[in-house]
Design a protein around this motif. Sequence first.
Motif, PDB file in Angstrom:
ATOM      1  N   TRP A  21      12.692 -39.095  17.347  1.00 49.78           N
ATOM      2  CA  TRP A  21      13.996 -39.724  17.090  1.00 49.78           C
ATOM      3  C   TRP A  21      14.809 -38.824  16.181  1.00 49.78           C
ATOM      4  O   TRP A  21      14.266 -38.162  15.295  1.00 49.78           O
ATOM      5  CB  TRP A  21      13.819 -41.081  16.435  1.00 49.78           C
ATOM      6  CG  TRP A  21      13.247 -42.138  17.340  1.00 49.78           C
ATOM      7  CD1 TRP A  21      12.928 -42.023  18.660  1.00 49.78           C
ATOM      8  CD2 TRP A  21      12.918 -43.478  16.970  1.00 49.78           C
ATOM      9  NE1 TRP A  21      12.429 -43.196  19.131  1.00 49.78           N
ATOM     10  CE2 TRP A  21      12.404 -44.110  18.119  1.00 49.78           C
ATOM     11  CE3 TRP A  21      13.006 -44.192  15.786  1.00 49.78           C
ATOM     12  CZ2 TRP A  21      11.987 -45.434  18.112  1.00 49.78           C
ATOM     13  CZ3 TRP A  21      12.587 -45.505  15.783  1.00 49.78           C
ATOM     14  CH2 TRP A  21      12.093 -46.121  16.938  1.00 49.78           C
ATOM     15  N   ASP A  25      19.362 -41.352  13.136  1.00 51.76           N
ATOM     16  CA  ASP A  25      18.878 -42.673  13.564  1.00 51.76           C
ATOM     17  C   ASP A  25      17.815 -43.199  12.603  1.00 51.76           C
ATOM     18  O   ASP A  25      17.808 -44.378  12.244  1.00 51.76           O
ATOM     19  CB  ASP A  25      18.305 -42.621  14.972  1.00 51.76           C
ATOM     20  CG  ASP A  25      19.357 -42.380  16.039  1.00 51.76           C
ATOM     21  OD1 ASP A  25      20.563 -42.410  15.715  1.00 51.76           O
ATOM     22  OD2 ASP A  25      18.969 -42.161  17.200  1.00 51.76           O
ATOM     23  N   LEU A  26      16.919 -42.319  12.189  1.00 48.24           N
ATOM     24  CA  LEU A  26      15.852 -42.739  11.274  1.00 48.24           C
ATOM     25  C   LEU A  26      16.393 -43.113   9.904  1.00 48.24           C
ATOM     26  O   LEU A  26      15.927 -44.066   9.276  1.00 48.24           O
ATOM     27  CB  LEU A  26      14.807 -41.627  11.146  1.00 48.24           C
ATOM     28  CG  LEU A  26      14.002 -41.381  12.420  1.00 48.24           C
ATOM     29  CD1 LEU A  26      13.222 -40.088  12.306  1.00 48.24           C
ATOM     30  CD2 LEU A  26      13.098 -42.544  12.711  1.00 48.24           C
ATOM     31  N   ASN A  28      19.225 -44.385   9.321  1.00 46.19           N
ATOM     32  CA  ASN A  28      19.972 -45.634   9.425  1.00 46.19           C
ATOM     33  C   ASN A  28      19.072 -46.860   9.449  1.00 46.19           C
ATOM     34  O   ASN A  28      19.557 -47.986   9.317  1.00 46.19           O
ATOM     35  CB  ASN A  28      20.872 -45.627  10.666  1.00 46.19           C
ATOM     36  CG  ASN A  28      22.086 -44.749  10.468  1.00 46.19           C
ATOM     37  OD1 ASN A  28      22.610 -44.634   9.362  1.00 46.19           O
ATOM     38  ND2 ASN A  28      22.535 -44.120  11.536  1.00 46.19           N
ATOM     39  N   LEU A  29      17.766 -46.655   9.626  1.00 42.90           N
ATOM     40  CA  LEU A  29      16.827 -47.774   9.560  1.00 42.90           C
ATOM     41  C   LEU A  29      16.591 -48.143   8.104  1.00 42.90           C
ATOM     42  O   LEU A  29      16.517 -47.272   7.240  1.00 42.90           O
ATOM     43  CB  LEU A  29      15.483 -47.392  10.191  1.00 42.90           C
ATOM     44  CG  LEU A  29      15.475 -46.984  11.660  1.00 42.90           C
ATOM     45  CD1 LEU A  29      14.082 -46.497  12.043  1.00 42.90           C
ATOM     46  CD2 LEU A  29      15.909 -48.140  12.538  1.00 42.90           C
ATOM     47  N   ASP A  30      16.420 -49.426   7.835  1.00 42.78           N
ATOM     48  CA  ASP A  30      16.042 -49.787   6.470  1.00 42.78           C
ATOM     49  C   ASP A  30      14.539 -49.568   6.300  1.00 42.78           C
ATOM     50  O   ASP A  30      13.806 -49.351   7.270  1.00 42.78           O
ATOM     51  CB  ASP A  30      16.475 -51.213   6.101  1.00 42.78           C
ATOM     52  CG  ASP A  30      15.774 -52.291   6.909  1.00 42.78           C
ATOM     53  OD1 ASP A  30      14.588 -52.133   7.245  1.00 42.78           O
ATOM     54  OD2 ASP A  30      16.414 -53.317   7.190  1.00 42.78           O
ATOM     55  N   HIS A  31      14.101 -49.587   5.077  1.00 40.49           N
ATOM     56  CA  HIS A  31      12.704 -49.283   4.754  1.00 40.49           C
ATOM     57  C   HIS A  31      11.726 -50.156   5.544  1.00 40.49           C
ATOM     58  O   HIS A  31      10.758 -49.649   6.112  1.00 40.49           O
ATOM     59  CB  HIS A  31      12.475 -49.453   3.253  1.00 40.49           C
ATOM     60  CG  HIS A  31      11.045 -49.380   2.856  1.00 40.49           C
ATOM     61  ND1 HIS A  31      10.302 -48.227   2.971  1.00 40.49           N
ATOM     62  CD2 HIS A  31      10.204 -50.327   2.363  1.00 40.49           C
ATOM     63  CE1 HIS A  31       9.058 -48.466   2.553  1.00 40.49           C
ATOM     64  NE2 HIS A  31       8.983 -49.727   2.191  1.00 40.49           N
ATOM     65  N   GLU A  33      12.058 -51.709   8.386  1.00 38.38           N
ATOM     66  CA  GLU A  33      12.019 -51.386   9.804  1.00 38.38           C
ATOM     67  C   GLU A  33      11.291 -50.067  10.046  1.00 38.38           C
ATOM     68  O   GLU A  33      10.505 -49.940  10.986  1.00 38.38           O
ATOM     69  CB  GLU A  33      13.429 -51.328  10.381  1.00 38.38           C
ATOM     70  CG  GLU A  33      13.430 -51.237  11.887  1.00 38.38           C
ATOM     71  CD  GLU A  33      14.797 -51.394  12.499  1.00 38.38           C
ATOM     72  OE1 GLU A  33      14.863 -51.361  13.737  1.00 38.38           O
ATOM     73  OE2 GLU A  33      15.801 -51.533  11.764  1.00 38.38           O
ATOM     74  N   ARG A  34      11.531 -49.070   9.185  1.00 39.87           N
ATOM     75  CA  ARG A  34      10.786 -47.808   9.311  1.00 39.87           C
ATOM     76  C   ARG A  34       9.301 -48.053   9.147  1.00 39.87           C
ATOM     77  O   ARG A  34       8.491 -47.515   9.903  1.00 39.87           O
ATOM     78  CB  ARG A  34      11.262 -46.786   8.266  1.00 39.87           C
ATOM     79  CG  ARG A  34      12.212 -45.758   8.780  1.00 39.87           C
ATOM     80  CD  ARG A  34      12.437 -44.613   7.813  1.00 39.87           C
ATOM     81  NE  ARG A  34      12.498 -45.001   6.423  1.00 39.87           N
ATOM     82  CZ  ARG A  34      13.593 -45.430   5.814  1.00 39.87           C
ATOM     83  NH1 ARG A  34      14.728 -45.514   6.460  1.00 39.87           N
ATOM     84  NH2 ARG A  34      13.560 -45.762   4.549  1.00 39.87           N
ATOM     85  N   ARG A  36       7.670 -50.723   9.799  1.00 41.49           N
ATOM     86  CA  ARG A  36       7.187 -51.433  10.996  1.00 41.49           C
ATOM     87  C   ARG A  36       6.921 -50.446  12.127  1.00 41.49           C
ATOM     88  O   ARG A  36       5.922 -50.546  12.829  1.00 41.49           O
ATOM     89  CB  ARG A  36       8.222 -52.481  11.421  1.00 41.49           C
ATOM     90  CG  ARG A  36       7.839 -53.279  12.638  1.00 41.49           C
ATOM     91  CD  ARG A  36       6.680 -54.221  12.324  1.00 41.49           C
ATOM     92  NE  ARG A  36       6.455 -55.099  13.438  1.00 41.49           N
ATOM     93  CZ  ARG A  36       5.443 -54.954  14.304  1.00 41.49           C
ATOM     94  NH1 ARG A  36       4.560 -54.005  14.134  1.00 41.49           N
ATOM     95  NH2 ARG A  36       5.309 -55.779  15.304  1.00 41.49           N
ATOM     96  N   TRP A  37       7.822 -49.480  12.320  1.00 41.05           N
ATOM     97  CA  TRP A  37       7.597 -48.470  13.346  1.00 41.05           C
ATOM     98  C   TRP A  37       6.380 -47.610  13.022  1.00 41.05           C
ATOM     99  O   TRP A  37       5.617 -47.223  13.912  1.00 41.05           O
ATOM    100  CB  TRP A  37       8.838 -47.603  13.545  1.00 41.05           C
ATOM    101  CG  TRP A  37       9.893 -48.312  14.343  1.00 41.05           C
ATOM    102  CD1 TRP A  37      11.113 -48.731  13.895  1.00 41.05           C
ATOM    103  CD2 TRP A  37       9.812 -48.717  15.703  1.00 41.05           C
ATOM    104  NE1 TRP A  37      11.786 -49.366  14.906  1.00 41.05           N
ATOM    105  CE2 TRP A  37      11.008 -49.367  16.036  1.00 41.05           C
ATOM    106  CE3 TRP A  37       8.829 -48.591  16.692  1.00 41.05           C
ATOM    107  CZ2 TRP A  37      11.255 -49.891  17.307  1.00 41.05           C
ATOM    108  CZ3 TRP A  37       9.084 -49.114  17.962  1.00 41.05           C
ATOM    109  CH2 TRP A  37      10.273 -49.749  18.253  1.00 41.05           C
TER     110      TRP A  37
END
Length: 59
Positions: A21, A25-26, A28-31, A33-34, A36-37
């Motif tokens: 990614w 984009d990375l 823009n993810l909150d902590h 959500e990151r 979780r991925w």
Amino acid sequence: MGYPSAELFEEVAYVAYHFHWPYTDLMNLDHLERRRWIEEIVKINERLNSAEESTPEYL
């Protein structure tokens, strides 16, 4: 107190390496959500490693 930059770079590098990614984009993810991925990547790697261990090696 802000988010530790070393941990942020580690998270971004881990997801970028596995999913390819883009950086923006990375970031823009909150902590949460990151994280979780990252958990999903860990599960994928564990399944792949488990499958490799159960596959017999042939000469």
